[in-house]
Motif scaffolding. Structure first.
Motif, short mmCIF file in Angstrom:
data_model
loop_
_atom_site.label_atom_id
_atom_site.label_comp_id
_atom_site.label_asym_id
_atom_site.label_seq_id
_atom_site.Cartn_x
_atom_site.Cartn_y
_atom_site.Cartn_z
N THR A 103 -7.21 2.34 -11.86
CA THR A 103 -6.61 3.66 -11.76
C THR A 103 -5.36 3.75 -12.64
OG1 THR A 103 -7.40 3.84 -9.50
CG2 THR A 103 -5.68 5.37 -10.17
N ILE A 105 -0.60 3.45 -2.89
CA ILE A 105 -1.71 4.27 -2.42
C ILE A 105 -1.16 5.45 -1.63
CG2 ILE A 105 -3.82 4.27 -1.03
CD1 ILE A 105 -3.84 1.18 -1.54
N VAL A 110 -6.21 -6.28 -2.21
CA VAL A 110 -5.83 -4.87 -2.21
C VAL A 110 -6.34 -4.19 -3.48
CG1 VAL A 110 -3.88 -3.26 -2.23
CG2 VAL A 110 -3.82 -5.26 -0.76
N ASN A 111 -6.20 -4.86 -4.61
CA ASN A 111 -6.68 -4.31 -5.87
C ASN A 111 -8.20 -4.19 -5.85
OD1 ASN A 111 -6.46 -3.40 -8.58
ND2 ASN A 111 -7.10 -5.41 -9.25
N ASN A 125 -5.63 0.01 7.36
CA ASN A 125 -6.17 -0.72 6.22
C ASN A 125 -5.50 -2.07 6.04
OD1 ASN A 125 -7.99 1.31 5.55
ND2 ASN A 125 -6.61 2.27 4.08
N LEU A 172 -1.71 7.51 1.11
CA LEU A 172 -2.41 7.69 2.38
C LEU A 172 -1.39 7.94 3.48
CD1 LEU A 172 -4.99 4.74 2.31
CD2 LEU A 172 -5.50 7.16 2.01
N ARG A 213 -10.12 -3.69 -3.26
CA ARG A 213 -10.51 -2.62 -2.33
C ARG A 213 -10.19 -1.24 -2.87
NH1 ARG A 213 -12.02 1.11 0.09
NH2 ARG A 213 -11.84 1.57 2.29
N PHE A 214 -9.04 -1.06 -3.51
CA PHE A 214 -8.60 0.26 -3.93
C PHE A 214 -8.62 0.48 -5.44
CE2 PHE A 214 -6.60 -0.40 0.22
CZ PHE A 214 -7.05 0.73 0.87
N SER A 215 -9.01 -0.52 -6.24
CA SER A 215 -9.09 -0.42 -7.70
C SER A 215 -7.79 0.12 -8.30
CB SER A 215 -10.27 0.46 -8.13
OG SER A 215 -11.46 -0.03 -7.60
N ILE A 216 -6.68 -0.45 -7.90
CA ILE A 216 -5.38 0.03 -8.35
C ILE A 216 -5.20 -0.17 -9.85
CG2 ILE A 216 -2.89 -0.28 -8.11
CD1 ILE A 216 -3.45 -1.15 -5.20
N MET A 251 0.82 -1.21 0.00
CA MET A 251 0.00 0.00 0.00
C MET A 251 0.86 1.27 0.00
SD MET A 251 -3.25 -0.74 2.38
CE MET A 251 -3.96 -2.37 2.43
#
Length: 189
Positions: A185, A106, A176-177, A116, A108, A179-182, A102
């Motif tokens: 994006t 990401i 992870v992908n 997370n 954050l 949850r966060f739509s990496i 992350m």
């Protein structure tokens, strides 16, 4: 000596984040140059990942010391002591890859990334445990066959981190992908 080794662990967090970024990029078959991407992500993430890497290194050193005294030191911890020694190592092995993944992908705050990571790793406990086992298997083999495996140490240190990162990432990337739509994006960029 312990503090000196922790100071030497300063780049470990940034390097592990950059490694997971590059391996994830290769798994997505995204174009790029590995060395350039690694250096770029290392520079971007070292400030946030360095303290995490130092804390994780201190934790790993402590676990190695406790396991060494359990296995070779003749210390008798009892069943409860063995659980107290192994449980934190398992929990950190489950959560740490999510943290560094992350950090790489990401934007954050560190506290939010840790929160997370804990939530995602425990909500996908079987997948997280499999990722920990797959990612750590190569290092277990290396340590089980000491001192013979020292002959292959350069190969382990060149390819071992990437291979263990790949094996771990195969298990932890999907939650992870999701949850966060990496991927979405990155594809939209």
């Amino acid at each position: 000596m312990f503090l000196l080794s922790l100071a030497a662990a300063f780049p470990a967090g940034g390097a592990y984040s950059a490694l997971l970024f590059c391996v994830a990029k290769m798994l997505r078959d995204a174009p790029g140059y590995i060395w350039f991407d690694f250096k770029r992500k290392f520079k971007e993430n070292v400030k946030q990942a360095a303290p995490l890497g130092i804390i994780y290194a201190a934790f790993v050193y402590t676990e190695i010391f406790l396991l060494g005294s359990l296995l070779y030191g003749g210390a008798d911890f009892g069943a409860g002591g063995v659980v107290l020694v192994l449980a934190p190592g398992i929990v950190s092995g489950i959560v740490a890859p999510y943290i560094f993944l992350m950090v790489a992908h990401i934007d954050l705050k560190t506290s939010q990334i840790i929160k997370n990571s804990v939530l995602i790793s425990f909500s996908n406990l079987i997948r997280s445990f499999a990722g920990m086992l797959a990612g750590g298997a190569i290092w277990v083999v290396f340590f089980l066959f000491l001192p013979v495996s020292l002959v292959f140490a350069p190969v382990f240190f060149i390819f071992g981190f990437s291979l263990s990162g790949l094996l771990c990432l195969m298990w932890i990337w999907p939650p992870v992908n999701e949850r966060f739509s990496i991927e979405k994006t990155l594809n939209d960029l």
